[in-house]
Motif scaffolding. Structure first.
Motif, PDB file in Angstrom:
ATOM      1  N   GLN A 191       0.829  -1.198   0.000  1.00  0.00           N
ATOM      2  CA  GLN A 191       0.000   0.000   0.000  1.00  0.00           C
ATOM      3  C   GLN A 191       0.866   1.251   0.000  1.00  0.00           C
TER       4      GLN A 191
ATOM      5  N   ASN B 221      -3.548  -3.127  -3.408  1.00  0.00           N
ATOM      6  CA  ASN B 221      -3.668  -4.288  -2.534  1.00  0.00           C
ATOM      7  C   ASN B 221      -3.554  -5.556  -3.370  1.00  0.00           C
TER       8      ASN B 221
ATOM      9  N   SER C  79      -4.665  -4.388   3.120  1.00  0.00           N
ATOM     10  CA  SER C  79      -3.233  -4.142   3.334  1.00  0.00           C
ATOM     11  C   SER C  79      -2.892  -3.896   4.804  1.00  0.00           C
TER      12      SER C  79
END
Length: 333
Positions: A193, A199, A269
């Motif tokens: 991220q 992601n 994430s």
């Protein structure tokens, strides 16, 4: 709970990425199983989305929390320990690789049969304690969820005005039912991220081949479904409810009236996502075909096949393939 090995990003090139939307779709059907109109709402949801959320489901909270606790304990172990329960052949622990056809995702998982004779001895050396703990947690959870799944299927039969109310549920209740259970863990990967705002795709897009799938996850986002127009929408997480997918087999049995929903999971994430999925399948010898009572003079859209034939074909395919394509009848030109 970051438990997967953390190789450099370039070593993970086989795992696709995407932007995770922060907007949740508010139109997911919510079905209260305690309400008298639930059967009609269930039919509508299966026709429009092939997907819905159920509340007042009757699954005891202690069953859910006990199994999630066992799952978290297992996935928190060092990779070398978890690998003692793998590789999945077809059952056991898997890491990143999904199936045998090259599909990968940012996921680790335990795939288990719901057969009570499944051997959990491989877990003894991992936990350092009797495997009965995880066995009992899985068995209790699966029993409760299967009961709820059968209630949903019987309400669907009522809503479709099928005389034989257990026409779907009897396939899950059969002693030879080929049902499976899956625990998935999607670890966070904040570095990705930070680097590019993306992601990982935890589990790529697919439909489920069985009759019905019952999903429950912790309070972490990531599940997405594809609408009829092909757009992907994010499903709001809800750790107290269950999400249900129509599977390919149910689509065939309703001659396409119910839609097997295409779905995927985007790994969060920042937070771990743990999900539990019960896949309700028929016996291997069961013949799958549109129910005559639902045809109303229409032609069958599908060739008849056994669950064994379809399962064998589905597991030879890639996740994103149209698995039912081989079994569709081609209209004469």
């Amino acid at each position: 709970m970051v438990v997967l090995a953390k190789p450099a990003i370039e070593q993970l090139s086989a795992i696709k990425t995407c932007k995770l939307t922060t907007t949740f779709f508010s139109g997911i059907p919510i079905i209260d199983l305690s309400k008298p109109d639930s059967k009609n709402l269930l039919v509508k949801a299966c026709e429009e989305f092939g997907f819905f959320k159920v509340i007042n489901h009757g699954v005891p909270t202690e069953c859910i929390t006990k199994l999630e606790s066992e799952a978290v304990s297992f996935f928190s172990l060092p990779l070398s320990e978890k690998e003692k329960a793998g590789p999945p052949n077809p059952f056991g622990y898997g890491n990143k690789s999904i199936g045998s056809n090259g599909d990968v995702g940012w996921v680790e998982y335990l795939l288990l049969t719901t057969n009570p004779e499944f051997n959990y001895q491989g877990f003894e050396s991992i936990y350092g304690k009797t495997p009965e703990t995880i066995r009992c947690a899985v068995d209790d959870y699966v029993l409760a969820v299967k009961r709820m799944a059968c209630e949903v299927l019987e309400l669907l039969a009522d809503g479709l005005k099928i005389q034989q109310r257990n026409v779907f549920s009897k396939l899950l209740m059969d002693e030879q039912s080929d049902s499976v259970f899956r625990l998935n863990h999607y670890p966070p990967y904040p570095e990705l991220q930070e680097m590019n705002g993306s992601n990982f795709i935890g589990f790529g897009e697919h439909t489920d081949p069985q009759i019905i799938s019952v999903l429950r996850s912790n309070n972490t986002s990531g599940l997405q479904i594809s609408l009829k127009d092909g757009n992907w929408i994010s499903v709001p997480p809800d750790q107290n409810s269950f999400f249900i997918n129509v599977g390919d087999s149910l689509q065939v049995m309703t001659n396409g009236r119910f839609k097997s929903v295409r779905h995927r999971v985007i790994a969060n994430s920042l937070k771990s996502r743990v999900s539990m999925i019960y896949f309700g399948g028929p016996p291997l010898s069961e013949k799958i075909a549109p129910l005559p009572s639902l045809m109303e003079g229409e032609d069958s859209l599908y060739k008849e096949f056994t669950w064994f034939e379809y399962k064998k074909s589905a597991y030879k395919s890639r996740l994103a393939d149209n698995r039912l394509g081989l079994f569709e009848k081609i209209a004469a030109s």
